[in-house]
Each structure stands twice: as C-alpha cells, then as structure tokens.
Design a protein around this motif. Structure first.
Motif, PDB file in Angstrom:
ATOM      1  N   TYR A 187       0.957  -1.217   0.146  1.00 23.20           N
ATOM      2  CA  TYR A 187      -0.091  -0.107   0.140  1.00 23.20           C
ATOM      3  C   TYR A 187       0.824   1.276   0.023  1.00 23.20           C
ATOM      4  CZ  TYR A 187      -3.426   3.492   1.681  1.00 23.20           C
ATOM      5  OH  TYR A 187      -3.981   4.555   1.843  1.00 23.20           O
ATOM      6  N   ALA A 188       0.854   2.109  -0.899  1.00 25.57           N
ATOM      7  CA  ALA A 188       1.701   3.333  -1.155  1.00 25.57           C
ATOM      8  C   ALA A 188       1.030   4.247  -1.670  1.00 25.57           C
ATOM      9  CB  ALA A 188       2.937   2.843  -1.971  1.00 25.57           C
ATOM     10  N   ARG A 189       1.210   5.766  -1.104  1.00 31.16           N
ATOM     11  CA  ARG A 189       0.574   6.709  -1.667  1.00 31.16           C
ATOM     12  C   ARG A 189       1.626   7.685  -2.346  1.00 31.16           C
ATOM     13  NH1 ARG A 189      -2.060   8.009   3.450  1.00 31.16           N
ATOM     14  NH2 ARG A 189      -2.302  10.023   2.600  1.00 31.16           N
ATOM     15  N   PRO A 190       2.103   7.396  -3.310  1.00 33.84           N
ATOM     16  CA  PRO A 190       3.347   8.010  -4.096  1.00 33.84           C
ATOM     17  C   PRO A 190       2.716   9.610  -4.316  1.00 33.84           C
ATOM     18  CG  PRO A 190       2.550   6.398  -5.674  1.00 33.84           C
ATOM     19  CD  PRO A 190       1.802   5.939  -4.433  1.00 33.84           C
ATOM     20  N   SER A 191       1.476   9.729  -4.567  1.00 29.69           N
ATOM     21  CA  SER A 191       1.032  11.075  -4.739  1.00 29.69           C
ATOM     22  C   SER A 191       1.366  11.977  -3.932  1.00 29.69           C
ATOM     23  CB  SER A 191      -0.359  11.034  -5.243  1.00 29.69           C
ATOM     24  OG  SER A 191      -1.170  10.532  -4.189  1.00 29.69           O
ATOM     25  N   GLU A 192       1.538  11.547  -2.562  1.00 27.22           N
ATOM     26  CA  GLU A 192       1.933  12.305  -1.535  1.00 27.22           C
ATOM     27  C   GLU A 192       3.262  13.315  -1.640  1.00 27.22           C
ATOM     28  OE1 GLU A 192       0.062  13.093   1.103  1.00 27.22           O
ATOM     29  OE2 GLU A 192      -1.331  11.404   1.208  1.00 27.22           O
ATOM     30  N   CYS A 240      13.884   4.770  14.094  1.00 33.89           N
ATOM     31  CA  CYS A 240      12.595   4.130  13.582  1.00 33.89           C
ATOM     32  C   CYS A 240      12.248   4.371  12.176  1.00 33.89           C
ATOM     33  CB  CYS A 240      11.606   4.603  14.394  1.00 33.89           C
ATOM     34  SG  CYS A 240      11.177   6.410  14.528  1.00 33.89           S
ATOM     35  N   ASN A 241      11.645   3.360  11.560  1.00 32.96           N
ATOM     36  CA  ASN A 241      11.561   3.401   9.944  1.00 32.96           C
ATOM     37  C   ASN A 241      10.354   2.700   9.507  1.00 32.96           C
ATOM     38  OD1 ASN A 241      12.736   0.923  10.695  1.00 32.96           O
ATOM     39  ND2 ASN A 241      14.213   0.940   9.076  1.00 32.96           N
ATOM     40  N   LEU A 242       9.323   3.182   9.822  1.00 32.29           N
ATOM     41  CA  LEU A 242       7.963   2.246   9.349  1.00 32.29           C
ATOM     42  C   LEU A 242       7.344   3.027   8.247  1.00 32.29           C
ATOM     43  CD1 LEU A 242       6.517   0.999  12.902  1.00 32.29           C
ATOM     44  CD2 LEU A 242       8.370   0.052  11.233  1.00 32.29           C
ATOM     45  N   PHE A 243       6.893   2.027   7.299  1.00 34.80           N
ATOM     46  CA  PHE A 243       5.991   2.636   6.305  1.00 34.80           C
ATOM     47  C   PHE A 243       4.553   2.635   6.321  1.00 34.80           C
ATOM     48  CE2 PHE A 243       4.732   2.860   1.740  1.00 34.80           C
ATOM     49  CZ  PHE A 243       5.589   4.143   1.128  1.00 34.80           C
ATOM     50  N   ILE A 244       3.949   3.775   6.787  1.00 27.54           N
ATOM     51  CA  ILE A 244       2.546   3.487   7.553  1.00 27.54           C
ATOM     52  C   ILE A 244       1.478   4.112   6.550  1.00 27.54           C
ATOM     53  CG2 ILE A 244       1.134   4.324   9.635  1.00 27.54           C
ATOM     54  CD1 ILE A 244       3.995   4.480  10.917  1.00 27.54           C
ATOM     55  N   ASN A 245       0.652   3.293   6.261  1.00 28.20           N
ATOM     56  CA  ASN A 245      -0.642   3.711   5.341  1.00 28.20           C
ATOM     57  C   ASN A 245      -0.049   4.359   4.232  1.00 28.20           C
ATOM     58  OD1 ASN A 245      -2.562   2.530   6.577  1.00 28.20           O
ATOM     59  ND2 ASN A 245      -3.418   4.395   7.622  1.00 28.20           N
ATOM     60  N   GLY A 246       0.841   3.938   3.528  1.00 29.05           N
ATOM     61  CA  GLY A 246       1.527   4.387   2.180  1.00 29.05           C
ATOM     62  C   GLY A 246       2.405   5.451   2.205  1.00 29.05           C
ATOM     63  N   ARG A 247       3.037   5.842   3.512  1.00 32.13           N
ATOM     64  CA  ARG A 247       3.863   7.034   3.527  1.00 32.13           C
ATOM     65  C   ARG A 247       4.981   6.652   4.559  1.00 32.13           C
ATOM     66  NH1 ARG A 247       2.317  12.889   3.802  1.00 32.13           N
ATOM     67  NH2 ARG A 247       4.362  12.746   2.915  1.00 32.13           N
ATOM     68  N   VAL A 285      -4.758   0.270   9.553  1.00 29.21           N
ATOM     69  CA  VAL A 285      -3.369   0.690   9.517  1.00 29.21           C
ATOM     70  C   VAL A 285      -2.399  -0.527   8.855  1.00 29.21           C
ATOM     71  CG1 VAL A 285      -1.406   1.886  10.574  1.00 29.21           C
ATOM     72  CG2 VAL A 285      -3.876   2.184  11.230  1.00 29.21           C
ATOM     73  N   VAL A 286      -1.846   0.120   7.443  1.00 31.13           N
ATOM     74  CA  VAL A 286      -0.790  -1.023   7.006  1.00 31.13           C
ATOM     75  C   VAL A 286       0.514  -0.503   7.198  1.00 31.13           C
ATOM     76  CG1 VAL A 286      -0.310  -1.868   4.839  1.00 31.13           C
ATOM     77  CG2 VAL A 286      -2.550  -1.228   4.944  1.00 31.13           C
ATOM     78  N   ILE A 287       1.562  -1.352   7.968  1.00 28.24           N
ATOM     79  CA  ILE A 287       2.790  -1.405   8.394  1.00 28.24           C
ATOM     80  C   ILE A 287       3.550  -2.158   7.599  1.00 28.24           C
ATOM     81  CG2 ILE A 287       4.375  -0.777  10.108  1.00 28.24           C
ATOM     82  CD1 ILE A 287       1.636  -0.920  12.191  1.00 28.24           C
ATOM     83  N   GLU A 288       4.447  -1.460   6.619  1.00 27.13           N
ATOM     84  CA  GLU A 288       5.449  -2.131   5.880  1.00 27.13           C
ATOM     85  C   GLU A 288       6.894  -1.709   6.399  1.00 27.13           C
ATOM     86  OE1 GLU A 288       4.158  -2.972   1.657  1.00 27.13           O
ATOM     87  OE2 GLU A 288       3.004  -1.146   2.373  1.00 27.13           O
TER      88      GLU A 288
END
Lengths: 227, 637, 242
Positions: free
Chosen positions: A96-101, C87-94, C117-120
């Motif tokens: 899930y990525a929002r690159p548009s941000e 800390c380095n989490l990719f949270i909800n696409g950001r 909440v998607v955490i990658e």
C-alpha cells in the motif's frame, strides 16, 4: 576507464545525458512550433512550403538535424536504461503506497508518456518526413521556382479525424512530459535554488502547455477549415 | 583494597601535563601490533575509536545499533561547555573546574575535573575542524550561551541538536578510519561478557543480534563506552535500548562500581500520560528562563489552569527561593515539584505534573519573541501532548536523565581490572553527585579524544604485543557462560514478560530510590527488588529462540542486570547517610528542607566490589582530597 | 509563519475532543522471519489510547503477543524523541505515516476509530529486510565512509575561531547536517534513490570552508558510489531533513 566513460556510465552521468538531450529537444520544439505556425496563414501554403524548403536545404539546419536524431535516440535509450535501473532498485514493492503524496503523476509516468511520444514520432515521421524525402509529393511553383508541396500532404492528413485524434492525444502526453521534464532537466544540471525554483516551475508549466497547445491547434484548425 | 587514583602530587594546573610526560609511549611502528576493543560508539566510543586508529592501533568497535550514528549521545540538546572565554566574561579553565566541582556537590576528584576543564578548549577546536556547524554570530565567529544557571556564557551549541552534530563529527572521523581499514566495525552486536586472561581484560564475548551467534574477540585492551544506567528506572530520558549490561558484567568480573546512587533527575520533562508510556521526553532547561512554575494552592483543584485566579496559584519555586526563583538547580526544582505533587496539588489527569506557564512572558515580550526563542520546543510539546502551550500552560514533571555513578576508574580511565577502561557516562569520574548542564558532551569527548590516546599507551607499553587466540579456555568458558545464560532465559517460560518485570523494577526504584530517599523506604525497596529478582528467574517468559533476532531475549538479558544493579543502587543510597547533589536523604536536611551534606564522614567515593551471586557487595572508600577548593553548602534562597 | 503555526495548534485542539475514548484499529503488519524467508501481511486488532505514540501502540501489541507465547513484531527504534533515526515504518502508504515526522513522534490521535493501518518495512534493494519491519541500512554508512568526512586527525586542529564562517553559511550547513539518516527519502522515492541523503552530506561539506580542501577527492568518490548521485533529487521529501 576514462572520465568520460565513467561519467556516462554513472547514474549521474546518465541523468545528465537525459537532461541535456531533453533540453535540446525542447529548443527544437520551439523552432518547430514557430515554423509550423505558417500553416495558419491563408496563402494556400506558400509560406509553409518555402519554410519547408529552407529547412531541408540549409546545410547548417541539416547538420543540426543529425544532432536532433541522435538526441532522440540517446534520450530514448538512456530512458530505457534508467527505467530498468529504477525498477531494480525496488524489487519488492509496497502493498500500500501513496506516491502522490510526494511526487506528481507525470514524474512517475515519464516512461509511459515517453513511449507514447516515441510511437507518435514514428507515425509523424512516416507521414511527413518519409513522404517529403522518399515519397511522391506534388509540386507547387512560386515565382518560377518549384517546391515540394508538403502543405497539401499536411492538409490531406489533418482533414481525417483519426490523425486529428492521434495528434491531440499525443500532444496532451507531450504536455505532461514537458511540464515535468523541462523543470527536471534544470534540476539535474544543478538548477535548484529556493529563490528561482518557483520561476522555473512556472516556466515549466507555461512551456509545456503553450508548446503542446500550439501543436495540437494545427490539426484541429485544419480539420475545422476543411469540414 | 588499596586505591590508586594515579593523580600526581603538585599544583593542580600542572598535574595533567606532568602526568602525560610520565606516561610510557608505544613506538609508532609497534602501535599496529596492538588490538583495542571499543564497546559502544557514542561520543566517547566513536571519538576514542577514531583517535586510537589515527595513532595506528587496530581497533574493533562494537555497537548494538545498526549504525554507530544512532547512539543516544545524538539526543543531547543543550550544548557543550568549554573554557574558551570567547565572550570575555571572565571564564577560565579554573572557573569551569570550580563550577563543575561545586555543581557536583564536592563529590568528584579535583584532578580529574581540572583536566576536563583543561581539555575542553581543544574539543571545540577539534569539532569545528571536523565540520560541526556550531551556532555563529553574524561576524562569523562562534556563538555562546549561558546554560544551566552558569554565570558565564561558555556553552557552544548547534540549535537544539548539539549532541547530534558532535556525534556526527565523531562518527565521520570513525567512518574515515573504517574506510582506512584501521577500525573494524561490528554493528548489531551486543557485548555479553568480558574475558580475563592472567588477571587482565583481554577480550569480549558478543552475541550477533541478527543471527544469535555467540563469538569471541581478543585484544590487548577493552574500552567500555556504553553509557549510563538510567533505564534501571524503566522510564527515563534514555533511549529504549540503553542498558547497563556491559558495565555490570565488567563489575562482576572485578571492576568496582562507584557511587551507583548518584542519579540525576531533570525537572522539565513531559509528564507520563498513561500506563503504556515507554519513554520520557526532555524539554530543554532553558524554558525555565521565561516560564513560571506553579500549582493550585488547594489540593485536588481540577479546574482548568486558565480558570484558576492568580490569588489561588502557588508559584512555589519563587515563594521558597526568592533570589533564584524558577532558575534553581535541577535537583532542587525536581524535588520541590515532587513535594507539591505529594501534597495532592499536582495537575493533569495523573496529578503528577506542575504547570510551566508562559502567559506572563508572552504578555511581556509578545508572542513572536517567545516563539523565536522556544518555537521548536513548543512544537515538540504540542506534537506529543496535543496541547497548545501558547494558550495553556505546559505540564512538566521530573524524570531520570543521567547517572553520575559508574565504573570506578583511575586518572588513566582504567577500572580496577587491568586493561579494562571505562569512558563517558559509563565511568563515575568527573561529575560528583550532580552533573552541570552541557557537561556530559564535554566529558564524553574529553575522554575519547584527549585522555585515552595518551593514557592507553602507558598500559600497552608494559605488555607484550603477542596476540592471543580466542581458542583459549578462558574464551571458551565465557562463551559457554553466555550460551547457558541464553538457554536458561529461554527455558523458564513463566508468566511475566521481561517488559512487565522491568516496569515493576522501575516503579520500585522511582518510588524509593528516586528524587527523595529514606532509610526505611530503601530497606523495603531492597527486599522488593530481591523478591522481583527471584521472581524474574522463576517466572519470566521469553519467547522465540536463541539463534535469531529475538527482541524478547535481548530485553530479558538486560533486565536481569538492571535487577542486580538496582539493588546495588539502593545499597549505596542506604550507605550514604547524607544528602548531596542528586542523592537526597529525607533524614538529612536542613530545617528549611535543603540538602545537608556530611563532609566529615562522606567525602569519599563509594566503590563497590562484587562478591558473588546473592552476596552483599563490599564497600571500598576512596577519600576525596580537596586542596584547592573550600567546601561550602549550596544556597539558593 | 506564526499564523501557520496557529492553524496547526487550532487543528490540535479540535482533535483533542476525541481524547477520552479508546480506539479500535485493525493493523496489517508485514511479518518476515528473516532475510531469506517469504513474508506476508498479518492482521492484528488493537485497542489504543489516542495519547499513545505509534511505537507505544506497537509495544502494547508486542506485550500481548509475548503473553500469548507468540514472537513480537521486530521493529527498529531507540531514542523515541525523533533524532536517532532508528525508527523506519512505512505507515499507510507513507514513510513515517501521515504527519511528516518520525514514527516515534507520531501519535495515535492522528488515526480514527475503525481505521485499517498498513505497516510495512522500507522497500529498496539497498535496504534488505532483516526481520519483520527491520531493514539493513548499512548502505548509508558505506556512503559516509566513501568520503562523508573531513580528514582531520585528533589534535591537529587550529583554534576554533580562526576561520570565521558567515552565520548564514553555518545555518545552511546545519540544515543539511541535521539529516537523521532514517532512510525515509529512499523509502519515499519512486526510484528508491538515496539522492537526498547523499545531497545532504555533500552540501554540508561543500558549504563549510573545512570541507573545501578535499572537495574534489571526496566528491568524486561519492559520485561513483553505486546508484547514488550527488545532486538533489527530483523528489524533495521535505520535513524529514529539517
């Protein structure tokens, strides 16, 4: 490895090639669009044909045209290489990525837009450049001198709707490509300064939209005129 | 035990110069034959590793972080002191020495503190040359500010991120030596034990935090630069991974642990908001320059601060200390905040906070001035609490910040174990019973850049350069010990997670061995900690396996050491029948509630010797001799 | 500037109204045993207090998991005050979630009841996954080792005030030097490029007189380091460097 080869093989050097060829193609677009405004003259194509003659016979222009072909090729080849590297830089994507941000749609789709433009260039060259050089173009005579009447070929093409649609779509793609590319070309060359960034950004928008609109106006104008 | 601090006789100002001259030297061509193990890569560790590698020694540096740049030195905000006297306001090496020894409530060695002040000037030169972007005046020269109540402006700073910039300077010097091949860097590697061969520290046993592999590393000297033990309290301003395991395991191998009860409580932290709290965030002390500290006069007053009229507010610091007011030293401000909260007058949901009010300052100087001075702090506060400090007073509460105690070291920074050194916050040497603001960075870098490069040669020159292999029985034995510890922790499979037990330990320590201590409380706390330790080894639950990245296991191994160290802190606090600096014993105070020192009986360093599991530690006293300063009682009335 | 801040604070006070209730969240977290295993998103449900920081929320989840005998979610963290860069989490696409701050400074009040909440982990070839949400960022260390330093031995420095540096230059250099090397720029970049990180290192060295002596040598090495260029990237992931 010599410093030239080293530079051209580094990511920085490759981006530099993209920027220099890209900006050179931008200057070409200005000349091309300026010359083609002859189409809007209601003189039965005389100005346009004289301009065409000049462009195909002036030795300096000829030389520049070879640089132009090389630039298009380099731009496309390096784009391919860089896109491949970029793909490899993130082998597993985000779920899930929002690159548009943090990036624009155009910046993320330069490759796609570029492919559209490449296809367009092929069709465009086949229709006009190939006909002009190797095809059978009717002749016109002004002041006793014979000219290839490319104007007629243009009118013939642009009076058919598939051409008009193809050209309009391609010019829209070019607008997006330019808005991002023009600005980024300067960026790659080091043009990033808080004071001048807004100017550069606005210039990029203006350039992309004006040039593309001007080109798109030509087939539309002819289509309306002939129907 | 006979103590030798190795400080030479003679005038204070000449001690270090003379000492350096008496040090034996290692021939430049021989330096490359010696291997030095540096544990920890904060200010002390990174600066030592880089400087020793520059001299030609082979260095192996270890950190449990993924990069040396993550060490908690990075979080220091305020600045670094140096006796440069760039401001022409009467500062000098002697004044910095005097302020530090007085600020430490006369529980530090004169010789060490003077050396610290002496090398402070070189530190600034070194950092600037490394490219540390200190704050500057428009003329291009370095800016200074007054910090922590000092009467002169001697603090150099880089916005609120001085620690970060200094650490990055040391890290870049370290990186240069890694690139040169003189430092071998081991990241995500935790030190599990110190290995002794023929009575000397000759190596360490480590656990690779990713693979769980237990390995040995041999060398000619071991430097522990592993920071303080504030996390014994569970909640502190320390980073979450800060731990005392390396120093504690060194202590168990024979290194004396000095003044463990000297802990510093910082008055301006963002209060605890709930039981889930994992860490406390410090707000710069500078806020007290303009903020006014108060609580409601009435206990249990739950009105909003804006609704409490002026007449019903108690500006308790201004009331009790008319001349210093809100700017009393850290320990005094902290203790008074505790008192008013104990009286039920604390504010906020938990009742464990006091107000720090900027309304008057905003009225006086305007919003823009206050925002320019403290804007970033206000933003940070707003981010964490969700409250707007421009409109409503901040809530603050004291929190554990720094530990002055640590491994006992002599003037050469060597512990009582030959070849084992302790530097930075890990040793006890320079801050006495209380550390002054902007002095921690100074000490860490002084030890690493300008002390150890001179003193380590004296030791190495006396020993042969022959390398020893890690196949020796001493290493194998230590490795087996570590493997068994891991196995034991994994096999208990009880009910409580290491985190839960750590939290319980923290609560005991904070309640009984925190800002204010009493013999009775300390005695009961000792029983509680012992019981908790017993429960830990019976009832801890560690999930996963030993041969993988296992956070649960890492935590358990650290908590096991915190439990033992916590008990020693209590024992030390109980032994010290006086109040001094960060150590306040309720039985020893003046009539108006101020700390009462006992110089006749307690002007010594309490150095504790480990005697075995469940045995009482043995106290050794290093008498402190003051030839240059006169001992006085602090007064801030 | 001050007006912008006022609006920020105003927004805060509105969110404040929601403080009392406990929020239910659905977490989708990337779990991966080690570098060579295959990973997957795993669902968890948590009840949180809006005052909590994001990492405290994960702490609580981990405590619960351990009590059930399950392995905690591995994630990097340390100082929890926004400066160490762990800390380095990719949270909800950001990277670091919705607030342009570090993950440790993100609080649960910025999420809402029932949210997923998607955490990658950071995704980049340069940052291979170590376990769950932990990645290996040693590539950054190698970049600095390639020339991100000024070659000055301890003890050889001249007096600190000998070379005046204009305040404006020192401030600019500080802005670059303040990079915390968390890797968000790489995580956010569509090309997973470290241009912003390298740019920050180089501009600090290029601005200061101390760095100029060996500018050519170190610049060349940086330019040649694999996949990282020296100019500012097309994407300015601002806020994380400042």
């Amino acid at each position: 490895m010599s410093w030239v080869a080293q530079t051209l093989n580094s990511t920085l050097g490759r981006k530099l090639v993209m920027a220099l060829t890209g900006l050179f193609l931008c200057t070409f677009l200005i000349v091309h669009a300026g010359g083609n405004t002859m189409l809007f003259r209601s003189d039965g194509g005389q100005a346009f044909n004289e301009y065409t003659y000049f462009m195909t016979h002036n030795p300096l222009i000829k030389m520049v045209s070879y640089i132009l072909y090389t630039s298009i090729l380099l731009h496309a080849v390096y784009a391919g290489i860089l896109t491949a590297i970029n793909r490899k830089a993130r082998p597993v994507g985000y779920a899930y990525a929002r690159p548009s941000e943090n990036s624009t749609w155009a910046s993320r789709n330069m490759g796609f837009l570029g492919v559209i433009l490449l296809l367009f260039i092929i069709v465009h060259m086949r229709t006009f450049w190939y006909e002009m050089h190797f095809g059978s173009v009717p002749m016109a005579t002004y002041d006793g001198q014979e000219y290839k009447d490319l104007y007629k070929v243009v009118i013939w093409a642009f009076s058919q709707w598939p051409y008009v649609v193809l050209y309009t779509i391609s010019m829209a793609a070019m607008a997006f490509h330019l808005v991002h590319g023009f600005r980024s070309g300067f960026q790659t060359l080091g043009g990033n300064h808080p004071k001048y960034n807004p100017l550069l950004s606005n210039l990029s928008w203006a350039f992309g939209i004006i040039i593309s609109a001007l080109f798109a106006a030509m087939p539309i104008y002819v289509f309306i005129q002939t129907h | 035990m006979k103590f030798d601090s190795k400080i030479l006789e003679g005038p204070l100002a000449e001690k270090w110069t003379k000492h350096k001259f008496t040090q034996k030297l290692v021939n430049p061509a021989n330096k490359r034959k010696y291997d030095i193990i540096v544990v920890g890569t904060g200010l002390a560790g990174a600066s030592a590793a880089a400087s020793l590698a520059e001299l030609g020694y082979n260095v192996k540096a270890f950190t449990y972080h993924d990069s040396p740049r993550r060490a908690h030195s990075i979080a220091a905000q305020g600045g670094i002191n140096a006796a440069k006297n760039y401001q022409n306001d009467g500062d000098s090496v002697y004044r910095l020495f005097y302020d530090t020894i007085k600020g430490g409530d006369y529980r530090a060695r004169e010789g060490n503190v003077y050396r610290l002040a002496e090398v402070s000037v070189d530190i600034i030169d070194q950092c600037v040359a490394q490219g540390v972007p200190f704050a500057r005046e428009y003329g291009g020269l370095l800016a200074n500010r007054s910090f922590g109540g000092a009467q002169v402006s001697r603090t150099f700073y880089a916005r609120g991120q001085t620690g970060q910039q200094l650490l990055l300077g040391a890290y870049s010097a370290l990186s240069r030596q890694v690139a040169n091949g003189k430092v071998k860097m081991y990241t995500r590697t935790e030190v599990m034990d110190i290995v002794m061969v023929d009575g000397k520290a000759r190596g360490i046993v480590t656990r690779n935090l990713i693979t769980g592999k237990v390995e040995s590393h041999a060398g000619h000297a071991v430097l522990l630069c592993t920071g303080g033990y504030g996390n014994v309290f569970y909640l502190s301003t320390n980073a979450l991974n800060c731990n005392a395991s390396a120093t504690w395991r060194a202590h168990k191998k024979g290194a004396l642990f000095a003044n463990p009860c000297f802990t510093q409580i910082h008055p301006t932290c963002i209060p605890v908001s709930g039981e889930y709290q994992s860490k406390l965030t410090l707000m710069s002390e500078s806020l007290r320059n303009d903020g006014r500290v108060w609580v409601p006069k009435k206990a249990g007053d739950k009105r909003k601060p804006e609704d409490i009229p002026e007449a019903e507010r108690d500006y308790f610091l201004e009331r009790r200390y008319p001349s210093f007011g809100n700017l009393v030293p850290r320990d005094v401000a902290s203790r008074n905040a505790k008192y008013v909260c104990d009286e039920g007058r604390g504010v906020g949901e938990s009742g464990l906070a006091v107000y720090l009010d900027f309304a008057d300052a905003i009225k006086r100087d305007g919003m823009n001035t206050i925002s320019a001075k403290y804007g970033n702090l206000f933003d940070m506060y707003a981010m964490i609490t969700g409250e707007d400090p421009y409109k409503t007073p901040m809530r603050i509460y004291p929190a554990v910040h720094y530990t002055m105690g640590g491994l006992w070291v002599d003037y050469n920074l060597m512990t009582t174990v030959p070849g084992l050194y302790a530097m930075g916050e890990a040793n006890f040497s320079d801050h006495g019973a209380n550390r002054l603001g902007a002095s921690a960075l100074m000490q860490g870098l002084a030890d690493g850049y300008f002390v150890i490069p001179y003193t380590i040669g004296d030791y190495l020159a006396t020993m042969p350069a022959d390398k020893i292999t890690v196949d020796r029985p001493e290493f194998k034995e230590a490795e087996t010990g570590v493997v068994n510890l891991v196995k034991r922790l994994l096999s208990i499979n009880g009910q409580k997670t290491p985190g839960q037990i750590h939290k319980e330990l923290g609560k005991i320590m904070w309640d009984y061995c925190g800002m204010s201590r009493s013999a009775e409380g300390l005695k009961s706390a000792r029983e509680k900690v012992r019981a908790l330790k017993e429960e830990f080894w019976r009832n801890v639950k560690v999930v996963g396996t030993g041969d993988e990245l296992n956070l649960s296991l890492e935590k358990a191994s650290r908590v096991a050491d915190f439990l033992e160290l916590g008990e020693l802190m209590i024992v030390d606090a109980l032994n010290r029948n006086e109040s001094c600096g960060g150590h306040f014993r309720e039985e020893y105070q003046t009539e108006d509630g101020e700390a009462l020192r006992d110089d006749a009986n307690y002007a010594y360093v309490a150095a504790w010797e480990y005697k075995g599991p469940n045995q009482d530690a043995e106290l050794h006293k290093e008498e402190l001799i003051f030839e240059n300063v006169k001992l006085t009682q602090r007064s801030y009335k | 500037m001050l007006n912008e801040k006022r609006e920020f604070y105003l927004a805060l006070s509105i969110q404040h109204l929601n403080f009392e209730r406990r929020m239910n969240l659905k977490l989708r977290i990337w779990r991966q045993r080690d570098a060579n295993s295959k990973g997957a998103l795993v669902d968890y449900e948590v009840k949180v207090n809006p005052h909590m920081s994001f990492l405290e929320m994960l702490d609580e989840l981990n405590e619960t998991l351990q009590q059930k005998g399950q392995e905690p979610v591995a994630f990097d963290h340390d100082c929890r005050e926004g400066i160490c860069g762990s800390c380095n989490l990719f949270i909800n696409g950001r990277p670091h979630g919705p607030m342009q701050t570090t993950t440790c400074q993100l609080h649960m009040r910025h999420f809402h009841e029932g949210e997923t909440v998607v955490i990658e982990p950071w995704r980049a070839k340069a940052f291979p996954i170590v376990k769950d949400l932990i990645v290996d960022r040693s590539a950054f260390d190698r970049i600095v080792q390639a020339g991100g330093y000024i070659s000055v031995n301890t003890g050889s420095a001249r007096d600190a005030n000998e070379i005046p540096i204009p305040k404006i230059i020192a401030d600019e250099a500080f802005n670059s030097a303040a990079c915390i090397a968390c890797g968000a720029c790489v995580a956010a970049c569509k090309n997973a490029s470290a241009m912003l990180f390298v740019g920050a290192q180089i501009s600090k060295l290029a601005l200061l007189p101390q760095g100029k002596a060996e500018r050519k040598a170190t610049g060349r090495e940086n330019g040649g380091s694999d996949g990282c260029g020296g100019f500012w990237s097309l994407l300015q992931y601002r806020g994380l460097l400042g």
